[in-house]
Design a protein around this motif. Structure first.
Motif, PDB file in Angstrom:
ATOM      1  N   ILE A   1       0.867  -1.171   0.000  1.00  0.00           N
ATOM      2  CA  ILE A   1       0.000   0.000   0.000  1.00  0.00           C
ATOM      3  C   ILE A   1       0.908   1.226   0.000  1.00  0.00           C
ATOM      4  N   PRO A   2       0.733   2.145  -0.951  1.00  0.00           N
ATOM      5  CA  PRO A   2       1.612   3.327  -0.983  1.00  0.00           C
ATOM      6  C   PRO A   2       1.596   4.073   0.352  1.00  0.00           C
ATOM      7  N   THR A   3       2.753   4.542   0.758  1.00  0.00           N
ATOM      8  CA  THR A   3       2.855   5.291   2.007  1.00  0.00           C
ATOM      9  C   THR A   3       1.920   6.485   1.986  1.00  0.00           C
ATOM     10  N   VAL A   4       1.178   6.641   3.044  1.00  0.00           N
ATOM     11  CA  VAL A   4       0.181   7.713   3.109  1.00  0.00           C
ATOM     12  C   VAL A   4       0.835   8.996   3.601  1.00  0.00           C
ATOM     13  N   ARG A   5       0.631  10.071   2.862  1.00  0.00           N
ATOM     14  CA  ARG A   5       1.177  11.359   3.245  1.00  0.00           C
ATOM     15  C   ARG A   5       0.042  12.372   3.373  1.00  0.00           C
TER      16      ARG A   5
ATOM     17  N   ARG B   1      -4.728  10.914   6.990  1.00  0.00           N
ATOM     18  CA  ARG B   1      -3.944   9.721   6.668  1.00  0.00           C
ATOM     19  C   ARG B   1      -4.696   8.414   6.921  1.00  0.00           C
ATOM     20  N   PRO B   2      -5.366   8.239   8.081  1.00  0.00           N
ATOM     21  CA  PRO B   2      -6.100   6.982   8.285  1.00  0.00           C
ATOM     22  C   PRO B   2      -7.167   6.750   7.219  1.00  0.00           C
ATOM     23  N   TYR B   3      -7.878   7.808   6.851  1.00  0.00           N
ATOM     24  CA  TYR B   3      -8.915   7.685   5.818  1.00  0.00           C
ATOM     25  C   TYR B   3      -8.295   7.247   4.492  1.00  0.00           C
ATOM     26  N   ARG B   4      -7.195   7.869   4.114  1.00  0.00           N
ATOM     27  CA  ARG B   4      -6.557   7.534   2.836  1.00  0.00           C
ATOM     28  C   ARG B   4      -6.015   6.107   2.847  1.00  0.00           C
ATOM     29  N   PHE B   5      -5.427   5.702   3.967  1.00  0.00           N
ATOM     30  CA  PHE B   5      -4.933   4.323   4.041  1.00  0.00           C
ATOM     31  C   PHE B   5      -6.083   3.341   3.924  1.00  0.00           C
ATOM     32  N   ALA B   6      -7.174   3.602   4.637  1.00  0.00           N
ATOM     33  CA  ALA B   6      -8.332   2.706   4.602  1.00  0.00           C
ATOM     34  C   ALA B   6      -8.893   2.580   3.191  1.00  0.00           C
TER      35      ALA B   6
ATOM     36  N   GLN C   1      -7.525  -7.493  -5.537  1.00  0.00           N
ATOM     37  CA  GLN C   1      -6.885  -8.780  -5.250  1.00  0.00           C
ATOM     38  C   GLN C   1      -7.627  -9.432  -4.081  1.00  0.00           C
ATOM     39  N   PRO C   2      -8.811  -9.957  -4.348  1.00  0.00           N
ATOM     40  CA  PRO C   2      -9.684 -10.448  -3.271  1.00  0.00           C
ATOM     41  C   PRO C   2      -9.112 -11.663  -2.545  1.00  0.00           C
ATOM     42  N   VAL C   3      -9.507 -11.776  -1.270  1.00  0.00           N
ATOM     43  CA  VAL C   3      -9.154 -12.923  -0.440  1.00  0.00           C
ATOM     44  C   VAL C   3     -10.444 -13.527   0.097  1.00  0.00           C
ATOM     45  N   ASP C   4     -10.333 -14.691   0.718  1.00  0.00           N
ATOM     46  CA  ASP C   4     -11.525 -15.342   1.274  1.00  0.00           C
ATOM     47  C   ASP C   4     -12.019 -14.632   2.530  1.00  0.00           C
ATOM     48  N   VAL C   5     -11.074 -14.244   3.381  1.00  0.00           N
ATOM     49  CA  VAL C   5     -11.406 -13.550   4.634  1.00  0.00           C
ATOM     50  C   VAL C   5     -10.364 -12.461   4.848  1.00  0.00           C
ATOM     51  N   SER C   6     -10.826 -11.265   5.182  1.00  0.00           N
ATOM     52  CA  SER C   6      -9.908 -10.161   5.475  1.00  0.00           C
ATOM     53  C   SER C   6     -10.120  -9.711   6.919  1.00  0.00           C
ATOM     54  N   ILE C   7      -9.026  -9.313   7.577  1.00  0.00           N
ATOM     55  CA  ILE C   7      -9.075  -8.882   8.976  1.00  0.00           C
ATOM     56  C   ILE C   7      -8.431  -7.506   9.086  1.00  0.00           C
ATOM     57  N   GLY C   8      -9.181  -6.549   9.611  1.00  0.00           N
ATOM     58  CA  GLY C   8      -8.663  -5.206   9.851  1.00  0.00           C
ATOM     59  C   GLY C   8      -8.424  -5.005  11.332  1.00  0.00           C
ATOM     60  N   PHE C   9      -7.351  -4.297  11.664  1.00  0.00           N
ATOM     61  CA  PHE C   9      -6.974  -4.131  13.071  1.00  0.00           C
ATOM     62  C   PHE C   9      -7.093  -2.688  13.570  1.00  0.00           C
ATOM     63  N   ASP C  10      -7.216  -1.725  12.667  1.00  0.00           N
ATOM     64  CA  ASP C  10      -7.269  -0.345  13.162  1.00  0.00           C
ATOM     65  C   ASP C  10      -7.690   0.608  12.051  1.00  0.00           C
ATOM     66  N   LYS C  11      -8.816   1.297  12.238  1.00  0.00           N
ATOM     67  CA  LYS C  11      -9.261   2.408  11.385  1.00  0.00           C
ATOM     68  C   LYS C  11      -9.338   2.052   9.901  1.00  0.00           C
ATOM     69  N   THR C  12      -9.738   0.839   9.611  1.00  0.00           N
ATOM     70  CA  THR C  12     -10.070   0.467   8.239  1.00  0.00           C
ATOM     71  C   THR C  12     -11.479  -0.094   8.242  1.00  0.00           C
TER      72      THR C  12
ATOM     73  N   THR D   1     -12.474  13.101  11.970  1.00  0.00           N
ATOM     74  CA  THR D   1     -12.134  12.037  11.015  1.00  0.00           C
ATOM     75  C   THR D   1     -12.256  10.666  11.659  1.00  0.00           C
ATOM     76  N   PHE D   2     -11.677  10.524  12.860  1.00  0.00           N
ATOM     77  CA  PHE D   2     -11.696   9.233  13.535  1.00  0.00           C
ATOM     78  C   PHE D   2     -13.120   8.815  13.904  1.00  0.00           C
ATOM     79  N   ARG D   3     -13.945   9.787  14.297  1.00  0.00           N
ATOM     80  CA  ARG D   3     -15.329   9.471  14.644  1.00  0.00           C
ATOM     81  C   ARG D   3     -16.093   9.002  13.406  1.00  0.00           C
ATOM     82  N   TRP D   4     -15.834   9.656  12.267  1.00  0.00           N
ATOM     83  CA  TRP D   4     -16.496   9.260  11.014  1.00  0.00           C
ATOM     84  C   TRP D   4     -16.057   7.850  10.612  1.00  0.00           C
ATOM     85  N   ILE D   5     -14.747   7.583  10.724  1.00  0.00           N
ATOM     86  CA  ILE D   5     -14.232   6.263  10.360  1.00  0.00           C
ATOM     87  C   ILE D   5     -14.843   5.192  11.250  1.00  0.00           C
ATOM     88  N   GLU D   6     -14.964   5.480  12.537  1.00  0.00           N
ATOM     89  CA  GLU D   6     -15.508   4.493  13.462  1.00  0.00           C
ATOM     90  C   GLU D   6     -16.938   4.110  13.091  1.00  0.00           C
ATOM     91  N   LYS D   7     -17.745   5.079  12.743  1.00  0.00           N
ATOM     92  CA  LYS D   7     -19.122   4.783  12.318  1.00  0.00           C
ATOM     93  C   LYS D   7     -19.125   4.005  11.008  1.00  0.00           C
TER      94      LYS D   7
END
Length: 391
Positions: free
Chosen positions: A56-60, A66-71, A81-92, A137-143
């Motif tokens: 994933i390109p480095t987010v600037r 930055r969290p929104y762009r990374f997500a 590039q789909p997978v069977d199961v994906s796991i997110g750990f933070d702000k995605t 931003t973080f509140r929007w991402i959480e919802k």
């Protein structure tokens, strides 16, 4: 199965979630699952051979974006590039499973206010947040993460965080699965433990039989170091108590506090330690007066090492503590008298051996294998749901 792990950086030396992702990836690979990593940076040596990397390109740009762009970039990469199961750990968002090891951001921000000792300072801090775009931003991402359809499967690492989902997002309890964090008890196996203990104490000029408390934490303010030093002042000098402090390199202000309190000779600031295991061996119990920890890994490590734990009700790991046996849970980190009394109580040589034994016994069931099997159940559930949605 093809299993995608999504996190901005996986550099296990930084600890926490990044170390966990490496452990999970290796265990999945052992079961012959195809591990995919969606990240900006990683340490390949800590990940299993055969891992498929999706750069994933480095987010600037501005911090609050930055969290929104990374997500968004992760979401696009999973689409391409789909997978069977994906796991997110933070702000995605958009993954099959979300496992916020840092808890809900909303809960974290609420608890962060508690580190200010007065209601006035808390009010000022709350008002300043009005001008902080990051909070919006973080509140929007959480919802977006948890309230958008289809909802992901959600894993949390303590009942405390499960309650936060209920209080803040209105999630029913059965929609959030609690799978406690785990440790590797073998990490603390050492044939020469007593020799290491005495060597470290000699280096720090601590008497062989003196009671020693250990503090480990990078975020000194959130983990309550200021409050801990105030409590050390309350511990009678006659007990010969010493406090070790491990964490970041910016501890000069706390050294000054210790000097003003007249306890500088009892507090040892050791800075960042890549592997603090020897300091666990040199200590008798953990002092962790945190204002917020979803499930403190250092508390579990301490118990696994046979160190009783003094912590607070704001630590999800307090759910493992049996007061009077393997530790103590205090209500308010600002209560120096109560925290100091808890430390003094743990300095009693007649009680400490039994508490150390109880600590070690309480940690025996928290192996990574047990944790992994529970995670695997959720992964398999997500895979079934994915198939159902496609048919």
């Amino acid at each position: 199965m093809k299993i995608g792990l999504c996190y901005e950086t996986v550099l296990p030396a930084r600890g926490g979630c990044e170390h966990y992702i490496g452990d999970l990836a290796r265990r999945l690979a052992k079961d012959h699952h195809e591990v995919h990593l969606f990240a900006c940076r990683w340490e390949a040596a800590s990940l299993p051979p055969g891992t498929i990397y999706h750069q994933i390109p480095t987010v600037r740009g501005p911090r609050f974006l930055r969290p929104y762009r990374f997500a968004k970039r992760v979401l696009q990469a999973l689409h391409d590039q789909p997978v069977d199961v994906s796991i997110g750990f933070d702000k995605t968002w958009g993954q099959s499973i979300l496992y916020p090891q840092g808890g809900l951001h909303s809960a974290s921000r609420r608890q962060n206010l508690l580190k200010y000792p007065s209601a006035g300072k808390r009010l000022i801090a709350r008002l300043l947040r009005v001008f902080d775009p990051t909070s919006y931003t973080f509140r929007w991402i959480e919802k977006k993460q948890y309230l958008s359809a289809p909802r992901p499967l959600v894993i949390v690492n303590s009942k405390m965080v499960q309650r936060h989902f209920q209080e803040i997002l209105g999630f029913p309890a059965d929609a959030v699965r609690v799978i406690y964090s785990s440790i590797d008890p073998e990490r603390f196996h050492c044939e020469e433990r007593e020799q290491v203990r005495q060597r470290v104490r000699q280096q720090l000029n601590i008497p062989p039989t003196a009671p020693v408390g250990l503090f480990v934490g990078m975020n000194y303010r959130l983990k309550g170091l200021q409050q801990l030093l105030n409590a050390v002042k309350e511990v009678p000098e006659s007990l010969g108590y010493h406090q070790l402090v491990i964490g970041g390199s910016k501890f000069q202000g706390y050294q000054e506090q210790a000097t003003k309190l007249g306890i500088a000779h009892r507090v040892h600031f050791l800075g960042f330690q890549t592997d603090p295991k020897d300091y666990f061996f040199a200590s008798d119990f953990l002092t962790h007066p945190t204002f917020y920890d979803p499930c403190s890994l250092v508390a579990l490590e301490a118990l696994g090492c046979g160190l009783p734990v003094i912590t607070t009700q704001y630590n999800g790991a307090s759910e493992f503590i049996q007061p009077g046996k393997n530790g103590t849970v205090i209500a308010d980190p600002h209560d120096a008298a109560t925290l100091g009394q808890a430390i003094a109580d743990f300095c009693q040589p007649t009680l400490l051996p039994k508490r150390k034994q109880a600590a070690e016994e309480s940690a025996r069931g928290w192996t990574f294998e047990n944790h992994y099997q529970q995670i695997l159940e959720v992964i398999e559930q997500a895979a079934r749901q994915g198939v159902e949605q496609m048919t």
